[in-house]
Design a protein around this motif. Sequence first.
Motif, mmCIF file in Angstrom:
data_model
loop_
_atom_site.group_PDB
_atom_site.id
_atom_site.type_symbol
_atom_site.label_atom_id
_atom_site.label_comp_id
_atom_site.label_asym_id
_atom_site.label_seq_id
_atom_site.Cartn_x
_atom_site.Cartn_y
_atom_site.Cartn_z
ATOM 1 N N GLU A 109 0.814 -1.219 0.000
ATOM 2 C CA GLU A 109 0.000 0.000 0.000
ATOM 3 C C GLU A 109 0.846 1.267 0.000
ATOM 4 N N PRO A 110 1.821 1.430 0.917
ATOM 5 C CA PRO A 110 2.631 2.652 0.872
ATOM 6 C C PRO A 110 3.443 2.809 -0.405
ATOM 7 N N VAL A 111 3.922 1.691 -0.970
ATOM 8 C CA VAL A 111 4.706 1.762 -2.203
ATOM 9 C C VAL A 111 3.856 2.315 -3.343
ATOM 10 N N TYR A 112 2.662 1.766 -3.518
ATOM 11 C CA TYR A 112 1.826 2.196 -4.639
ATOM 12 C C TYR A 112 1.163 3.546 -4.387
ATOM 13 N N LYS A 113 0.932 3.888 -3.135
ATOM 14 C CA LYS A 113 0.441 5.238 -2.840
ATOM 15 C C LYS A 113 1.499 6.279 -3.177
ATOM 16 N N SER A 114 2.752 5.944 -2.900
ATOM 17 C CA SER A 114 3.848 6.847 -3.249
ATOM 18 C C SER A 114 3.966 7.005 -4.762
ATOM 19 N N LEU A 115 3.810 5.893 -5.486
ATOM 20 C CA LEU A 115 3.846 5.954 -6.946
ATOM 21 C C LEU A 115 2.692 6.788 -7.497
ATOM 22 N N ARG B 90 1.098 9.274 -5.986
ATOM 23 C CA ARG B 90 1.370 10.700 -5.721
ATOM 24 C C ARG B 90 2.406 11.249 -6.697
ATOM 25 N N ALA B 91 3.412 10.422 -7.009
ATOM 26 C CA ALA B 91 4.437 10.870 -7.956
ATOM 27 C C ALA B 91 3.854 10.985 -9.363
ATOM 28 N N THR C 121 0.105 15.419 -3.567
ATOM 29 C CA THR C 121 0.199 14.610 -2.354
ATOM 30 C C THR C 121 -1.153 14.065 -1.912
ATOM 31 N N THR C 122 -2.231 14.628 -2.458
ATOM 32 C CA THR C 122 -3.580 14.157 -2.106
ATOM 33 C C THR C 122 -4.357 13.844 -3.393
ATOM 34 N N GLU D 170 -1.313 -1.488 -10.389
ATOM 35 C CA GLU D 170 -1.004 -2.513 -9.396
ATOM 36 C C GLU D 170 -1.025 -3.911 -10.000
#
Length: 296
Positions: free
Chosen positions: A224-230, A232-233, A238-239, A252
Amino acid sequence: MDSAARPRSASLGDVQFGAVATETIEDALLHLARRNEQAVREAAGQQGHFRFREPRFVEFVFLLSEQWCLEKSVCYQAVEILERFMVKQAEDICVQASVQLGDSKWTEAPDWRVRKERLCSKFVLRLVSCVQLASKLSLHYKVISSVTALHFLQGLGLPYTREELLDSELDILKSLDFQINLPTPLEYVEVLLEVLGYNGCVVPATQLHATCLTLLDLVYLLHEPVYKSLLRAAVGNTTPSQLQGEKFSSVEEDFMLLAAGVIAASAFIQNHECWSQYWGSNSGPCAWEAGAVPLS
């Protein structure tokens, strides 16, 4: 189990690259590219796509697979089977729990809570069954027997019978229409490493393979954090909005992209020169996914 006494998982030294004919590698690469394209297309067409990838459950599968000395391919496939089964069960419960009325209101079905409680109470059993099923799909000689699985469950204070264990496997098979031979990112990583090996690389493919496995573990554990970071990038925000998140969900399912990224990160960790060669001469993951990388 004491860490000092814990058996090692399948040896990584058994992995060999460069022993397969180039025609076979090209066919495998084309097959994976087509399958990946289909998976991404199907994910893009789904509404309200959600995943079941809790880090603690993934870690449970990893530790259990290590205790039973299973190969990494079995470990990843067990996670994929467990996720698809739990998502299917959750979807069925949601359908059963809510019935749309003519005035657009929703009412709860009377027995959905019982089904939910049953699913939660048998979760560890389902997890063990998923590992068992994955071990039976592997070419590795070590298949987890009912005796081994029951011994583990009983050690946790869960006195299931052999019949209940077999019923659990059958429930999973029926829920997934017996489609449990699911693709994993590891397949894509190993085929792409074969391609990279034939094209020449400063770091040996076997050395990259070991680092790739570590990074794949991290991606599974921190999905989850990995793909949320992707995300946002990708959107430069950021939201991200809900719509942006839904459109991004197909990423994913892109195992070719994940495999290429994992190999690139592994090359960077091992050797900067190899990392530059990967992106320069091979034109990155896009060329691989299109099947355009030549095999010399």
